[in-house]
Design a protein around this motif. Structure first.
Motif, short mmCIF file in Angstrom:
data_model
loop_
_atom_site.label_atom_id
_atom_site.label_comp_id
_atom_site.label_asym_id
_atom_site.label_seq_id
_atom_site.Cartn_x
_atom_site.Cartn_y
_atom_site.Cartn_z
N ARG A 99 65.29 33.64 54.07
CA ARG A 99 65.96 34.11 55.29
C ARG A 99 67.45 33.81 55.20
N GLY A 100 67.80 32.61 54.69
CA GLY A 100 69.21 32.26 54.53
C GLY A 100 69.90 33.17 53.53
N LEU A 101 69.22 33.52 52.46
CA LEU A 101 69.77 34.41 51.45
C LEU A 101 70.01 35.80 52.04
N ARG A 102 69.04 36.29 52.77
CA ARG A 102 69.18 37.60 53.42
C ARG A 102 70.33 37.58 54.42
N ASN A 103 70.41 36.55 55.22
CA ASN A 103 71.50 36.44 56.20
C ASN A 103 72.86 36.39 55.51
N TRP A 104 72.94 35.63 54.40
CA TRP A 104 74.19 35.54 53.67
C TRP A 104 74.61 36.92 53.17
N ALA A 105 73.66 37.67 52.58
CA ALA A 105 73.97 39.00 52.05
C ALA A 105 74.46 39.93 53.15
N GLN A 106 73.81 39.91 54.29
CA GLN A 106 74.21 40.78 55.39
C GLN A 106 75.57 40.36 55.97
N HIS B 66 78.08 38.76 54.45
CA HIS B 66 79.21 38.87 53.52
C HIS B 66 79.30 40.22 52.81
N MET B 67 78.49 41.19 53.22
CA MET B 67 78.48 42.48 52.53
C MET B 67 79.83 43.17 52.60
#
Length: 145
Positions: free
Chosen positions: A120-127, A129-130
């Motif tokens: 979830r943290g990885l997904r949030n980071w990607a969204q 910082h996209m």
């Protein structure tokens, strides 16, 4: 040496930097985008907007068709293979209910839930910082062309 002692010894010796370490296979599996998104879906992430802004719902069981609709672009073959591999690794359970038609649902295990917190943290980071990544790509491409 007893089996439990052997497992404990092996656990100490896992090192993903070594080519023969089985944790490399696991890292390969869990770094797949579909794995991350399936874990987030079953973990209760709502899938809309910036997840960091809206709290995730509680983990929930989902039917195959629900997961398929949520994960835009996943093929039936890829979704089936990914769900099977996650079940094989003990990250989710598959429950078949004998109805007409048969109902199949998937739910995170405790092990899967512990991994979900990280994905979830990885997904949030990607969204989150996209936009920055896209700007950097554009800058890079303009320099190299």
């Amino acid at each position: 040496m007893k089996a439990a002692q052997k497992r404990a010894q092996a656990k100490v010796e896992y090192n993903a930097f070594l080519a023969e370490c089985p944790s490399r296979q696991l890292l390969d599996r869990i770094s797949d985008k579909w794995v991350v998104l399936i874990l987030c879906a079953l973990g209760g992430d709502n899938g809309s907007g910036q997840s960091g802004a809206a709290p995730a719902d509680a983990p929930k069981a989902m039917r195959y068709s629900e997961i398929s609709r949520l994960l835009a672009g996943v093929s039936q073959k890829m979704l089936t293979q990914t769900l099977r591999s996650l079940e094989h690794d003990g990250l989710l359970t598959r429950t078949v209910t004998p109805t007409v038609p048969v109902t199949v649902s998937y739910e995170l295990t405790d092990l899967g839930l512990s991994l979900h917190h990280m994905t979830r943290g990885l997904r949030n980071w990607a969204q989150t910082h996209m936009a920055e990544v896209l700007a950097n790509r554009e800058t890079y491409d303009s320099r190299t062309s």
